[in-house]
Scaffold this motif. Structure first.
Motif, PDB file in Angstrom:
ATOM      1  N   ILE A  70       1.720  -1.030  10.161  1.00 32.41           N
ATOM      2  CA  ILE A  70       0.917  -1.061   8.940  1.00 32.41           C
ATOM      3  C   ILE A  70      -0.028   0.127   8.883  1.00 32.41           C
ATOM      4  N   ARG A  71      -0.556   0.537  10.013  1.00 33.22           N
ATOM      5  CA  ARG A  71      -1.493   1.663  10.019  1.00 33.22           C
ATOM      6  C   ARG A  71      -0.806   2.960   9.614  1.00 33.22           C
ATOM      7  N   VAL A  72       0.493   3.059   9.896  1.00 26.24           N
ATOM      8  CA  VAL A  72       1.262   4.227   9.442  1.00 26.24           C
ATOM      9  C   VAL A  72       1.548   4.109   7.945  1.00 26.24           C
ATOM     10  N   LEU A  73       1.950   2.919   7.504  1.00 27.84           N
ATOM     11  CA  LEU A  73       2.259   2.701   6.091  1.00 27.84           C
ATOM     12  C   LEU A  73       1.047   2.949   5.205  1.00 27.84           C
ATOM     13  N   LYS A  74      -0.117   2.589   5.693  1.00 23.91           N
ATOM     14  CA  LYS A  74      -1.343   2.638   4.897  1.00 23.91           C
ATOM     15  C   LYS A  74      -1.610   4.019   4.315  1.00 23.91           C
ATOM     16  N   ASP A  75      -1.216   5.048   5.016  1.00 23.33           N
ATOM     17  CA  ASP A  75      -1.511   6.416   4.591  1.00 23.33           C
ATOM     18  C   ASP A  75      -0.363   7.069   3.819  1.00 23.33           C
ATOM     19  N   LYS A  76       0.683   6.305   3.523  1.00 17.14           N
ATOM     20  CA  LYS A  76       1.835   6.880   2.825  1.00 17.14           C
ATOM     21  C   LYS A  76       1.579   6.964   1.317  1.00 17.14           C
ATOM     22  N   ASP A  77       2.032   8.065   0.717  1.00 14.63           N
ATOM     23  CA  ASP A  77       2.113   8.128  -0.734  1.00 14.63           C
ATOM     24  C   ASP A  77       3.543   7.752  -1.115  1.00 14.63           C
ATOM     25  N   PRO A  78       3.859   7.664  -2.428  1.00 11.58           N
ATOM     26  CA  PRO A  78       5.221   7.260  -2.798  1.00 11.58           C
ATOM     27  C   PRO A  78       6.322   8.116  -2.175  1.00 11.58           C
ATOM     28  N   ASN A  79       6.121   9.421  -2.065  1.00 10.67           N
ATOM     29  CA  ASN A  79       7.150  10.283  -1.475  1.00 10.67           C
ATOM     30  C   ASN A  79       7.335   9.985   0.012  1.00 10.67           C
ATOM     31  N   GLY A  80       6.217   9.802   0.723  1.00 10.84           N
ATOM     32  CA  GLY A  80       6.309   9.473   2.137  1.00 10.84           C
ATOM     33  C   GLY A  80       6.935   8.119   2.358  1.00 10.84           C
ATOM     34  N   ALA A  81       6.608   7.171   1.481  1.00 10.15           N
ATOM     35  CA  ALA A  81       7.186   5.834   1.589  1.00 10.15           C
ATOM     36  C   ALA A  81       8.689   5.877   1.335  1.00 10.15           C
ATOM     37  N   GLU A  82       9.105   6.680   0.360  1.00  8.41           N
ATOM     38  CA  GLU A  82      10.537   6.803   0.074  1.00  8.41           C
ATOM     39  C   GLU A  82      11.279   7.414   1.265  1.00  8.41           C
ATOM     40  N   GLU A 235       7.588   2.945  -5.198  1.00  7.68           N
ATOM     41  CA  GLU A 235       6.672   2.761  -6.325  1.00  7.68           C
ATOM     42  C   GLU A 235       5.468   1.900  -5.936  1.00  7.68           C
ATOM     43  N   CYS A 236       5.660   0.981  -5.006  1.00  4.75           N
ATOM     44  CA  CYS A 236       4.546   0.141  -4.551  1.00  4.75           C
ATOM     45  C   CYS A 236       3.389   0.978  -4.038  1.00  4.75           C
ATOM     46  N   PHE A 237       3.693   2.158  -3.510  1.00  2.58           N
ATOM     47  CA  PHE A 237       2.668   2.977  -2.879  1.00  2.58           C
ATOM     48  C   PHE A 237       1.875   3.805  -3.885  1.00  2.58           C
ATOM     49  N   ALA A 238       2.185   3.624  -5.181  1.00  2.00           N
ATOM     50  CA  ALA A 238       1.369   4.224  -6.231  1.00  2.00           C
ATOM     51  C   ALA A 238       0.340   3.232  -6.758  1.00  2.00           C
ATOM     52  N   LYS A 252      -8.400  -8.111   8.667  1.00  2.00           N
ATOM     53  CA  LYS A 252      -8.220  -9.552   8.918  1.00  2.00           C
ATOM     54  C   LYS A 252      -8.957 -10.413   7.889  1.00  2.00           C
ATOM     55  N   ARG A 253      -8.707 -10.108   6.616  1.00  2.00           N
ATOM     56  CA  ARG A 253      -9.284 -10.898   5.532  1.00  2.00           C
ATOM     57  C   ARG A 253      -8.233 -11.168   4.468  1.00  2.00           C
ATOM     58  N   THR A 254      -8.531 -12.041   3.531  1.00  2.00           N
ATOM     59  CA  THR A 254      -7.598 -12.350   2.443  1.00  2.00           C
ATOM     60  C   THR A 254      -7.661 -11.244   1.393  1.00  2.00           C
ATOM     61  N   PRO A 255      -6.508 -10.689   0.990  1.00  2.00           N
ATOM     62  CA  PRO A 255      -6.530  -9.615  -0.013  1.00  2.00           C
ATOM     63  C   PRO A 255      -6.890 -10.145  -1.394  1.00  2.00           C
ATOM     64  N   ARG A 256      -7.457  -9.271  -2.212  1.00  2.00           N
ATOM     65  CA  ARG A 256      -7.792  -9.606  -3.606  1.00  2.00           C
ATOM     66  C   ARG A 256      -6.975  -8.680  -4.505  1.00  2.00           C
ATOM     67  N   PHE A 257      -5.779  -9.119  -4.853  1.00  2.00           N
ATOM     68  CA  PHE A 257      -4.872  -8.312  -5.664  1.00  2.00           C
ATOM     69  C   PHE A 257      -5.251  -8.384  -7.150  1.00  2.00           C
ATOM     70  N   LYS A 258      -5.171  -7.243  -7.837  1.00  2.00           N
ATOM     71  CA  LYS A 258      -5.545  -7.172  -9.263  1.00  2.00           C
ATOM     72  C   LYS A 258      -4.393  -6.784 -10.158  1.00  2.00           C
ATOM     73  N   GLY A 259      -3.208  -6.523  -9.569  1.00  2.00           N
ATOM     74  CA  GLY A 259      -2.074  -6.114 -10.393  1.00  2.00           C
ATOM     75  C   GLY A 259      -2.224  -4.703 -10.932  1.00  2.00           C
ATOM     76  N   GLU A 260      -2.871  -3.845 -10.142  1.00  2.00           N
ATOM     77  CA  GLU A 260      -3.096  -2.458 -10.572  1.00  2.00           C
ATOM     78  C   GLU A 260      -2.486  -1.485  -9.569  1.00  2.00           C
TER      79      GLU A 260
END
Length: 260
Positions: A70-82, A235-238, A252-260
């Motif tokens: 996850i720590r690697v994924l966290k810094d990915k942009d859409p191109n890196g994620a692809e 696209e998720c990474f945008a 280690k907390r519950t996420p607060r997703f906003k659909g943005e």
């Protein structure tokens, strides 16, 4: 039994007709990164070329794999994620399309990319303590290494939607009941049973094994779906949701997703 390679994260062993690939990052629950995936691909290629090897086992010791770092994924942009998704797809397609049969011997956490690796194998044997699932939605992304397509083939649309949309993991017994794994055995007997299955497969004609695998895979052609998964995953990474989800996981907390 012979062993030994120059890989840092993967150990390959040979025992007569059986080749065993062991993910060897126990200190981080065998999480997957680009280096591990590339080493896995190299090990698969070596065993595919070895004419003595007739069947391949992929395993990870007490924990199969807890997925992508996850720590690697966290810094990915859409191109890196692809790019990462395409690498994962290439290696897991390699597993699925090998001429030799593959067995996933799973235990402990079998999550995210770890689950997708097991899904790419021909047969899955599970220890009693395994927890299996695609929890990516909990961190604001979707499965990116083939899970949306291969899980559906195994357990059907209804159960796949339940697992992926909720991120719920299943235990070994439930995994067996829905067809996600072929067999559940005691944890301490996992590798013995995997080797017994590999021996059964190794005794069959390599020509007929190759033909049967090819025909079964072609009848379940998922190429278009896999390509769409790569695009949607990147696209998720945008989105802001993926940043919130991964930060919440690390904190280690519950996420607060906003659909943005």
């Amino acid at each position: 039994m012979s062993a030994g390679n120059e890989h840092e994260h993967i150990v390959t062993e040979r025992k007569k007709e059986i080749g065993t690939i062991i993910l060897n990052r126990p200190e981080v629950m065998n999480i997957l990164d680009a280096k591990t995936l590339k080493e896995l691909g190299d090990s698969l290629t070596d065993l595919e070329k070895d004419k003595q090897i007739r069947a391949i086992i992929i395993t990870g010791g007490k924990t199969f794999s807890a997925g992508v770092d996850i720590r690697v994924l966290k810094d990915k942009d859409p191109n890196g994620a692809e790019a990462l998704s395409r690498l994962g797809h290439r290696i897991f397609n390699q597993i699925e399309n090998m001429e030799k049969p593959t067995i996933a011997a799973v235990s402990g956490y079998v999550l995210g990319g770890g689950c997708e690796m097991a899904l790419a194998c021909d047969i899955r044997i599970s220890g009693e303590n395994a927890r299996i699932g695609q929890p990516e939605v909990k961190i604001g992304i979707i499965p990116g290494f083939g899970g949306t397509q291969r899980l559906t083939r195994l357990v059907g649309i209804g159960k796949t939607k339940e697992m992926i949309l909720t991120g719920r993991t299943v235990g070994a017994k439930e995994a067996l009941s829905i067809g996600l794994v072929n067999m559940v055995v005691k944890d301490e007997e996992l590798m013995d049973n995997a080797e017994k299955m590999a021996q059964v497969l190794a005794q069959k004609s390599p020509i007929t094994i190759k033909m049967a695998k090819d025909l079964i895979n072609k009848n379940q052609d998922i190429g278009r779906g896999l390509e769409m998964e790569i695009n949607y995953f990147s696209e998720c990474f945008a989105s802001q949701d993926h940043i919130e989800g991964m930060n919440a996981f690390i904190e280690k907390r519950t996420p607060r997703f906003k659909g943005e």
